[in-house]
Write an enzyme that holds these catalytic residues in place. Sequence first.
Site, PDB file in Angstrom:
ATOM      1  N   SER A 273       6.844  11.277  -9.172  1.00  0.00           N
ATOM      2  CA  SER A 273       6.707  10.065  -9.984  1.00  0.00           C
ATOM      3  C   SER A 273       7.750   9.016  -9.615  1.00  0.00           C
ATOM      4  CB  SER A 273       6.795  10.407 -11.473  1.00  0.00           C
ATOM      5  OG  SER A 273       7.966  11.141 -11.764  1.00  0.00           O
ATOM      6  N   HIS A 303       3.322  18.482 -11.287  1.00  0.00           N
ATOM      7  CA  HIS A 303       4.471  17.665 -11.690  1.00  0.00           C
ATOM      8  C   HIS A 303       4.586  17.657 -13.219  1.00  0.00           C
ATOM      9  CE1 HIS A 303       7.662  14.896 -11.519  1.00  0.00           C
ATOM     10  NE2 HIS A 303       7.043  13.775 -11.209  1.00  0.00           N
ATOM     11  N   HIS A 352      12.164  26.275  -8.878  1.00  0.00           N
ATOM     12  CA  HIS A 352      12.261  24.820  -8.717  1.00  0.00           C
ATOM     13  C   HIS A 352      12.372  24.527  -7.230  1.00  0.00           C
ATOM     14  CE1 HIS A 352      13.969  20.728  -8.887  1.00  0.00           C
ATOM     15  NE2 HIS A 352      13.341  20.636 -10.030  1.00  0.00           N
ATOM     16  N   ARG A 361      18.910  21.273 -17.702  1.00  0.00           N
ATOM     17  CA  ARG A 361      18.023  20.686 -18.714  1.00  0.00           C
ATOM     18  C   ARG A 361      17.422  21.787 -19.593  1.00  0.00           C
ATOM     19  NH1 ARG A 361      14.055  17.474 -14.886  1.00  0.00           N
ATOM     20  NH2 ARG A 361      14.128  19.554 -13.936  1.00  0.00           N
ATOM     21  N   ASP A 407      10.768  22.852 -17.805  1.00  0.00           N
ATOM     22  CA  ASP A 407       9.468  23.022 -18.454  1.00  0.00           C
ATOM     23  C   ASP A 407       9.356  24.335 -19.213  1.00  0.00           C
ATOM     24  OD1 ASP A 407       8.354  20.584 -17.397  1.00  0.00           O
ATOM     25  OD2 ASP A 407       8.273  21.598 -15.460  1.00  0.00           O
TER      26      ASP A 407
END
Length: 469
Positions: A273, A303, A352, A361, A407
Site C-alpha cells: 500500500s 496485505h 513476516h 505491534r 495481524d
Amino acid sequence: MSFPILSRVASSRIAPKLFSQGIKKTCVRSVATIGDVLAEQVPEKQAYLLDLKKNYGDHVIGEVTVDQCIGGARGVKCMLWELSNLDANEGIRFRGHTIPDCQAVLPTYKGTPGDGEPLVEAIIWLLMTGNVPTKAECDGLTADLHARAKLPSHVVPLLNSLPKDMHPMTQFTIGLNACQTDSKFAKAYQDGCPKTEYHTHVLEDILDVFAKLPEIAATVYRNTYFDGVVNKDETLDYAGNFCRMLGYTDEQFDELMRLYLVIHTDHEGGNASAHTTHLVGSTLSDPYLAYAAGLNALAGPLHGLANQEVLGWIMEVQKKFEAEGKEVNAETITEFAWDTLNAKKVIPGYGHAVLRQTDPRYTCQRKFALKHLPDDPLFKIVETIYQVMPGILTEHGKTKNPYPNVDSHSGVLLYHYGFKQFSYYTVLFGVSRAIGGLSQLYWDRALGLPLERPKSVTPEWIAAQVGKK
C-alpha cells in the site's frame, strides 16, 4: 571528498540521523502549525539530499540476485523513505522511535505522555516533521483537521447509492476518489504552478485527506451494517471523533482506536500500500488518487485482509474445542497446531516478510489486552497460541520467522468491544495507513523525487546473464 552540508551538522555520522528524524530545535518552540514546521525544514533537507546525490550518486549500496528479481524484490534497496525503518530483529522505528518510545513520549488524550495511548495527531506530527509535538501542537492539528473534514456535497449521496453487499474497501476507495474534486494540487498544477511549490499544495491535499477519511469510512460502516446515520463529536480528538461516527461511545474503545491507528500508520515504504501510493504519486497524481490506489493494494488478501482471516481462524479453533469438549491450554493448542501443519495448512498471523522476532505491534496490543481484557476467551486462545507456537514452528522448520505479526492480535481486540464486522477491518487499516503513505508523499514532492521507473528484465535476459543454455 568534501561534503559541505554534512560539515555544517558536525559529522557524516550525525547527518543521516538528522535526515531521517527531522530537523530538531533545542530552543523552546512556540505553538506552530505543521505547515510552519515543514516550511522551515524543507530548504535544508533539499540541500542535504542534493549534496548526497552530487557527492555519492554513483556509490553502490547493494546488489540484486536472481531470487530477488523473480521473488518480489525482497530486500532490494532502491527506495527513499523518510518516515520509518524496519529492522528484522528490532521491528519498526518511526523517525527513530520504537513503539514503546512513542508510547512514552507522544502526547495522549489526557495530555501527559504515557497516560494512555498516543494521539493520532501526535504520530502525524512525528512522521511528517520528525519532531515530537507538544500537546498544544496536537490540539492545533486536531482543530485544523476538524475544520477540513467536510465532504464534497456529492460524496455521501454517492456512498448511499452503493449496494450494501459491495465490499467495504471498494466503497471506501470510491468515496475517496469522489473527493478528488476538492484537490488543491490538481487545480494548482492545471493553473501552471511551478515545481518548487508542488509540495505546498500537496500538503493541503494531504491534510484534507487525513481529515475526510474518517467520515468516508464511517459512512461506509453505518450504511453497510446499520442505519446510515453518522454522528460526530468534534470536541474529541481525531480517533475519539471517529469512534463516535462509527457509533461507539466506550472511552476504552477510544483508547484502542488510538493505539490501532498509531501502530498501523507506517511500516517502511516497500509494503504494497505504501509503495503503491508512492509510485502513483510519482506520476504527479494528486494525493486523493495516489492513496486511493494504495487502498486498492491494501485490499488484497496478502496485505490488509490478513487480520480478519486470523480472527476467523481463532474463532474456528474456539468452536472446534467447544464442540470436542476440550480446554484451551498448551497441550491442546500444541496438538491442534501439529494437526494443522501436518495437513499442509498454515498458521495464520505468524511470520513476516522482514521481521525475524515478535512484531512489536503485536507486543503493544498484547499489553493492552493484558491490561483491559485479560479474561476475554478469544484473548486466552491468542495468548496460549503465543506461548507455544514459536517453538512448534521452529521445530517444524518451514518458516523463517516463527513469531506473531500485528495481524495475530488486532481482530481479537476489536471483537471484544463489539466490533464484529470482519470484512470492515481493513477499512480501519486504510484510515491509518494514509498517515504514513501520504506523509511520505509530501516529502517526495518537497525533495523533488522523480517518476519511479525501475528496469524490468525478461527470463531470457536473466538466463543469458547467468550463462544458462
